[in-house]
Design a protein around this motif. Sequence first.
Motif, PDB file in Angstrom:
ATOM      1  N   ASP A 292     -16.194  -1.999   1.789  1.00 19.67           N
ATOM      2  CA  ASP A 292     -15.129  -1.151   2.317  1.00 19.67           C
ATOM      3  C   ASP A 292     -15.126  -1.258   3.836  1.00 19.67           C
ATOM      4  OD1 ASP A 292     -14.142  -0.145  -0.091  1.00 19.67           O
ATOM      5  OD2 ASP A 292     -15.692   1.392  -0.178  1.00 19.67           O
TER       6      ASP A 292
ATOM      7  N   LEU B 154     -10.564  -2.185   0.852  1.00 15.50           N
ATOM      8  CA  LEU B 154     -11.491  -2.975   0.057  1.00 15.50           C
ATOM      9  C   LEU B 154     -11.404  -4.444   0.462  1.00 15.50           C
ATOM     10  CD1 LEU B 154     -12.474  -2.782  -3.590  1.00 15.50           C
ATOM     11  CD2 LEU B 154     -11.444  -4.921  -2.824  1.00 15.50           C
TER      12      LEU B 154
ATOM     13  N   SER C 272      -3.244  -7.883  -4.950  1.00 12.90           N
ATOM     14  CA  SER C 272      -4.571  -7.325  -4.697  1.00 12.90           C
ATOM     15  C   SER C 272      -5.520  -8.461  -4.343  1.00 12.90           C
ATOM     16  CB  SER C 272      -5.093  -6.582  -5.935  1.00 12.90           C
ATOM     17  OG  SER C 272      -5.507  -7.506  -6.936  1.00 12.90           O
TER      18      SER C 272
ATOM     19  N   GLU D 207      -7.839  -6.260   0.302  1.00 14.13           N
ATOM     20  CA  GLU D 207      -6.816  -5.578  -0.498  1.00 14.13           C
ATOM     21  C   GLU D 207      -6.072  -4.710   0.500  1.00 14.13           C
ATOM     22  OE1 GLU D 207      -7.716  -3.289  -4.479  1.00 14.13           O
ATOM     23  OE2 GLU D 207      -7.672  -5.473  -4.626  1.00 14.13           O
TER      24      GLU D 207
ATOM     25  N   ARG E  64      -7.184  -0.759  -4.644  1.00 18.29           N
ATOM     26  CA  ARG E  64      -8.305   0.154  -4.425  1.00 18.29           C
ATOM     27  C   ARG E  64      -8.490   0.523  -2.966  1.00 18.29           C
ATOM     28  NH1 ARG E  64     -11.212  -4.409  -7.831  1.00 18.29           N
ATOM     29  NH2 ARG E  64      -9.598  -5.469  -6.597  1.00 18.29           N
ATOM     30  N   SER E  65      -7.545   0.127  -2.102  1.00 25.73           N
ATOM     31  CA  SER E  65      -7.606   0.487  -0.683  1.00 25.73           C
ATOM     32  C   SER E  65      -6.912   1.819  -0.440  1.00 25.73           C
ATOM     33  CB  SER E  65      -6.985  -0.622   0.165  1.00 25.73           C
ATOM     34  OG  SER E  65      -7.801  -1.770   0.154  1.00 25.73           O
TER      35      SER E  65
ATOM     36  N   ILE F  94      -2.994  -0.396 -12.728  1.00 24.63           N
ATOM     37  CA  ILE F  94      -4.055   0.561 -12.999  1.00 24.63           C
ATOM     38  C   ILE F  94      -3.665   1.390 -14.227  1.00 24.63           C
ATOM     39  CG2 ILE F  94      -3.057   2.301 -11.451  1.00 24.63           C
ATOM     40  CD1 ILE F  94      -5.943   3.074 -10.704  1.00 24.63           C
TER      41      ILE F  94
END
Length: 290
Positions: A7, A20, A43, A65, A71-72, A190
């Motif tokens: 991260d 991410l 992504s 990302e 996931r960011s 997701i």
Amino acid sequence: MKVMQEDLLIAIGSQRGKMLVKIWEPDGPSRATVFCIHEFAGSADDFNYLAPIMAANGYKVVCPEMIGRGRSAYFGDKKYYVLESYLRTLGVLLEKYHGRVNHMIGSSWGAIIGLVFASVIKMNTGRIILNDPCLQSSGQLDELRATIVDGSSREFASFDDVVTYLKGIYGIDENFPRQRIVEAATGKFIEKDGKWRLAIDPAVVEGVQANIGTDYNAYPHLEKMQVPVLLLFGKHSAYYEKEKMDAIVARNTHITCVHDLDGGHAIPMLTHHTALLVLGFLEARQPSFA
């Protein structure tokens, strides 16, 4: 090889959030660092096929990302999802992970972001690969924007439905390996409450809607590149403009264009043929025109 996720703290205006970053490390010393920028609604997993091949050939591969995706961090306001924000993000990324030699690969929207970054920021880039970029505003671009807006509101009952949807929007026939589409879909969507949705901040989509019909032109950035650039287009790409590209290639000896690859929009990053093209381009000696 070793695969890691980290991260990276990003500051955009008053906002702070984590981005991410997925990294493939080669087993031995790295020949160069390759930064890979995904497509608009993509992504870091967009490069799950290409990155291991590159790492196996001695390259360190860094795949962010981008903010507002996957996931960011989601900042929740379209004012944070503008070109300047993405350029700042790439600057932080490069500062953190740069190597002795740095290359960049961008796919679709990521190709435009990478090109402008290399042109405006004048990063010390070794080579640049641009996969299926739409270099100038067009009706086809607005169709893509509308597709993103539509896709962001959809809910899919199963992951198989997601794969079928992607095959349709990418223009993929039944002969294309399904596993490649599965890999591309993994980070894009997701699952929540039994439904699959595009993993993107709604504020990003608001920005897309606001930009439908707006003009831009990235050709001047391409024209002035003084490092080797490879452009890749699928044979069914709507964004390859033959006359413009032929003229630019004739004027700028740093630029090479391949425009007959298998697959539709942005898909060439998922094929073995393109992986070999990428490796060959990164390893080829640049001819001297002095």
